[in-house]
Each structure stands twice: as structure tokens, then as C-alpha cells.
Scaffold this active site. Structure first.
Site, mmCIF file in Angstrom:
data_model
loop_
_atom_site.group_PDB
_atom_site.id
_atom_site.type_symbol
_atom_site.label_atom_id
_atom_site.label_comp_id
_atom_site.label_asym_id
_atom_site.label_seq_id
_atom_site.Cartn_x
_atom_site.Cartn_y
_atom_site.Cartn_z
ATOM 1 N N LYS A 29 -6.231 4.340 -19.679
ATOM 2 C CA LYS A 29 -6.459 4.661 -21.080
ATOM 3 C C LYS A 29 -5.179 4.475 -21.908
ATOM 4 O O LYS A 29 -4.683 3.370 -22.042
ATOM 5 C CB LYS A 29 -6.997 6.084 -21.189
ATOM 6 C CG LYS A 29 -8.155 6.408 -20.232
ATOM 7 C CD LYS A 29 -9.348 5.499 -20.390
ATOM 8 C CE LYS A 29 -10.596 5.999 -19.669
ATOM 9 N NZ LYS A 29 -10.517 6.054 -18.201
ATOM 10 N N ASP A 45 -5.926 17.343 -15.915
ATOM 11 C CA ASP A 45 -6.185 15.996 -16.397
ATOM 12 C C ASP A 45 -5.773 15.966 -17.866
ATOM 13 O O ASP A 45 -6.420 16.563 -18.722
ATOM 14 C CB ASP A 45 -7.667 15.652 -16.239
ATOM 15 C CG ASP A 45 -7.990 14.219 -16.655
ATOM 16 O OD1 ASP A 45 -7.234 13.631 -17.447
ATOM 17 O OD2 ASP A 45 -9.019 13.698 -16.194
ATOM 18 N N ARG A 62 0.833 -1.204 0.000
ATOM 19 C CA ARG A 62 0.000 0.000 0.000
ATOM 20 C C ARG A 62 0.869 1.256 0.000
ATOM 21 O O ARG A 62 0.450 2.312 -0.465
ATOM 22 C CB ARG A 62 -0.944 -0.005 1.209
ATOM 23 C CG ARG A 62 -1.855 1.220 1.284
ATOM 24 C CD ARG A 62 -3.086 0.971 2.142
ATOM 25 N NE ARG A 62 -2.754 0.515 3.476
ATOM 26 C CZ ARG A 62 -2.484 1.346 4.500
ATOM 27 N NH1 ARG A 62 -2.491 2.651 4.334
ATOM 28 N NH2 ARG A 62 -2.216 0.854 5.699
ATOM 29 N N TYR A 115 -14.903 15.424 -17.305
ATOM 30 C CA TYR A 115 -15.310 14.030 -17.152
ATOM 31 C C TYR A 115 -16.408 13.917 -16.087
ATOM 32 O O TYR A 115 -16.357 14.578 -15.050
ATOM 33 C CB TYR A 115 -14.094 13.187 -16.771
ATOM 34 C CG TYR A 115 -14.415 11.751 -16.442
ATOM 35 C CD1 TYR A 115 -15.050 10.925 -17.368
ATOM 36 C CD2 TYR A 115 -14.077 11.212 -15.204
ATOM 37 C CE1 TYR A 115 -15.354 9.610 -17.068
ATOM 38 C CE2 TYR A 115 -14.371 9.890 -14.892
ATOM 39 C CZ TYR A 115 -15.004 9.098 -15.822
ATOM 40 O OH TYR A 115 -15.312 7.796 -15.526
#
Length: 396
Positions: free
Chosen positions: A209, A184, A59, A112
């Protein structure tokens, strides 16, 4: 090997080489472990308190995360990168790390759907005011960004209408009032755009993506200065949106071919946009590579080598006609996401109905007949012929 001496395509292959010095394997190994042991108590303590340490607990970080982060930071011209379990984990983690109750966040109206939902459903609920601004209206940005603004969220080219934001101009306004700017840049990738060089403080990616590139992983990334990444890292630990070692390994493998893939994606998207521009079955085409696009000049100034592999177009006849067009495509499949080797098409008004109400969709310019097409790396002539034939069949 100094990464500053390498161009992007070489960085993609060798950007993690210094980190893996001494390893005999040409391809990096996968570390399928959740935790790491140490016989040295002081070293163990250092690992537990060092951001993204690759030898404590997954983590906190892993060698595979560190490899991929090194390549991505090099591509963006940044000092550091933090990988997350998804693109939304990246934007949520960065935002929650940088704002508190009583602060203000400015973002785009064309953004988005998940980002819009973060603002309206999460930030506002926790006492963070938000203001949505038309991305190409610098006067509106000037009015919206105040001394109480802590973060400005930009997205360029934006999803799904491919709007363009002047990053340098908005960053100047934001910095004059003490606000940080996060961009972004998922649609552009570092191959076509480097927001940090344009004045931004952070770059965000849905690495699911183009960076991954093969529709086989979920990942996100936050890229910026060491100081900002260290500021965000504790929140990342608390939220727990960690990228697994196998997914990080897949991400690195996908990034190796990013330059070659983006050249094909961008070239095909431009060809499709040109074929649809002025077509009688199409109301309008959104693609910054077209000279008639309102953001063409800004995009040409701040993007290099292409305008990305996504375009949008409104089919004449509304939502029903748009669905007929998607159904008629033989190459593109109806599926969410983008950036893989295969072409994908969706109708955003339907896909985002649970995240944005009708008013929000209208403000974002998302008409019922809008189709977002993410072209893959198939033969460009085949893609163009297929899309045009589908539009003609749907509007005949």
C-alpha cells in the site's frame, strides 16, 4: 550518519546509507541472484545461520531486503524489520511464529478480511482459540485477554470503517497478562503513527500500500525488537513468503517519497470527508479526522500530522446506489488495494464476500452501501468535486 539524529523525511532518503557505505552508486543496485558463493567455510556457515543475512540465499535475505528493512525500522523507531512477500504473509508469519495449539488470540471485530479469515479458517483449525472484540471497548478487551492469550492483533485505523483502537490502553491490559501486541498500521504508516512508541511489541504493514506507493508491487513487513524478529525469522524461512530482490528495490524506491505523498493523501481525504459529512446522499462518513468520529480524540492523541488517506462512507440507497456512485466517478477507479498515486474505490461488502459471511460483515459494520475510498495524489479539488458529483448522480 546516526539515524537517531534524523527526522522521518530524511530517514526515508538516508536510512540505508550506513548499510551501503563504500558503494559509489547513489541509487542502490538490484541483486538478481538466488544464491551467494563464499570461499570462506566459516563465513558461509555464519551466513547460513544468521537471521536475514544478505549473503547466503535470497529466501534468507538479500541486500535489497536489508536496505528497505533498515529504512523501515528507522522510521518505526525499531531495532529490526523482516520483509515478506505480501501483507498477509507478514501477519500470517508473525502469528504462526508466536502461537501454538492451545493458545488464545484476541483480535478486533473490525479488521481486514484476510486477518479475519486467518483467525476463523486457519488458527481455529490448528487448535488456537480466537476471540473478536469491538476495538473501542476497553472493558471487552479486559474480559477477552486472559493468561492464555499469547497474541493480541490490533488494526488502527481499521479496514474498512476506519475505527480507532487505543493502542496504549490495550497494550497495558495485554502485557499485564503476558500477551504480545501486534498492530497493523498499514493505513497510518510510520508518518502518522508509531505503534511501538505507544506500547505495541510489533508493527505489521501491507507494504503493497502506502510504503510502496505506486500499485506496482506486493510486499509486507514485520517490525519490532531484534529478539522478536529473530524469533519470527525461522518460521518465515519455513513458510517461504520471501520478498524478491526487485520488489524490495521497488519498495525502497517508493518509500523515498512517503512523507510527501502522505501529506497529500491525508489532506485530500480530510477534504473529501468534510464535503460528504452531512450530505443528503450519504448516511454517514467514517474518517478519524472528523471531530464527530467516535475515535477522533484517541486518533488525535496517537497519530501525528494527519489521519491517513482512506475514508469510508455509506451511500443512501444501499448496495445498488453505492455501485452507481463508484461507476459515476471519473477519477477514482473500481479496484482493490489502496495507497497508490491514483484514487481507488470499492464496495467492501461485495469485495470481502468470500472471506466473511453475512454475519461477520454485519458484526464488522460493513453495510451493503458502504464505499471505501482511497484517495490518490491527484489535485484535491478535482477529487472532492468528482466524489460529490458521483454521490449526487447515484442518489438523485
Amino acid at each position: 550518519m546516526d539515524r537517531d539524529d534524523l527526522r522521518p523525511d530524511s530517514l526515508l532518503i538516508h536510512g540505508d546509507r550506513a548499510r551501503r557505505a563504500g558503494q559509489a552508486s547513489v541509487a542502490p543496485p538490484i541483486y538478481p541472484t538466488s544464491t551467494y558463493a563464499s570461499d570462506d567455510p566459516e563465513a558461509f556457515t555464519r551466513a547460513a545461520t544468521t537471521p536475514q543475512d544478505a549473503g547466503f540465499y535470497t529466501r534468507y535475505g538479500s541486500p535489497n531486503q536489508a536496505d528497505a528493512a533498515a529504512v523501515l525500522a528507522g522510521l518505526e523507531g525499531a531495532e529490526a524489520a523482516l520483509l515478506t512477500a505480501s501483507g498477509m504473509a507478514a501477519i500470517t508469519t508473525a502469528t504462526l511464529a508466536l502461537v501454538s495449539a492451545g493458545d488464545h488470540v484476541a483480535l478486533q471485530t473490525s479488521v481486514y478480511g484476510g486477518t479475519a479469515a486467518l483467525a476463523s479458517e486457519v488458527l481455529e483449525r490448528f487448535g488456537v482459540r480466537t476471540t473478536a472484540v469491538a476495538q473501542d471497548d476497553l472493558d471487552a478487551w479486559d474480559a477477552a485477554i486472559t493468561p492464555e492469550t499469547r497474541l493480541v492483533l490490533l488494526e488502527t485505523p481499521s479496514n474498512p470503517r476506519l475505527g480507532v483502537t487505543d493502542v496504549t490502553a490495550v497494550a497495558e491490559i495485554a502485557h499485564a497478562r503476558g500477551a504480545l501486541v501486534a498492530v497493523d498500521s498499514t493505513f497510518a504508516t510510520p508518518i502518522h503513527q508509531r505503534p511501538l512508541a505507544l506500547g505495541a511489541d510489533l508493527v505489521l504493514h501491507s507494504a503493497t500500500k502506502y510504503l510502496g506507493g505506486h500499485s506496482d508491487l506486493l510486499a509486507g513487513a514485520i517490525v519490532g525488537s531484534t529478539a522478536l524478529i529473530e524469533r519470527i525469522w525461522p518460521t518465515s524461512l519455513v513458510l517461504g513468503g520471501t520478498l524478491g530482490s526487485f520488489e524490495a528495490w521497488l519498495l525502497l524506491r517508493g518509500m523515498r517519497t512517503l512523507g510527501m505523498r502522505m501529506a497529500r493523501h491525508s489532506g485530500t481525504a480530510l477534504a473529501v470527508a468534510q464535503a460528504l459529512d452531512g450530505h443528503p446522499g450519504v448516511v454517514h462518513v467514517d474518517y478519524a479526522g472528523l471531530p464527530g468520529h467516535p475515535g477522533h480524540d484517541v486518533a488525535t492523541r496517537q497519530m501525528t500530522g494527519g489521519y491517513g488517506g482512506v475514508l469510508a462512507f455509506e451511500v443512501r440507497g444501499g448496495g445498488a446506489a453505492a455501485e452507481r456512485a463508484i461507476s459515476a466517478m471519473r477519477i477514482a477507479r473500481r479496484a482493490a488495494s489502496l495507497g497508490g498515486v491514483e484514487s481507488l474505490a470499492v464496495r467492501p461488502a461485495a469485495m470481502w464476500a468470500t472471506q466473511m459471511d453475512e454475519g461477520a460483515l454485519e458484526r464488522a459494520g460493513i453495510a451493503p452501501g458502504l464505499v471505501r475510498l482511497a484517495v490518490g495524489v491527484e489535485d484535491p479539488d478535482d477529487v472532492v468535486a468528482d466524489v460529490v458529483a458521483a454521490v449526487e448522480a447515484a442518489t438523485a
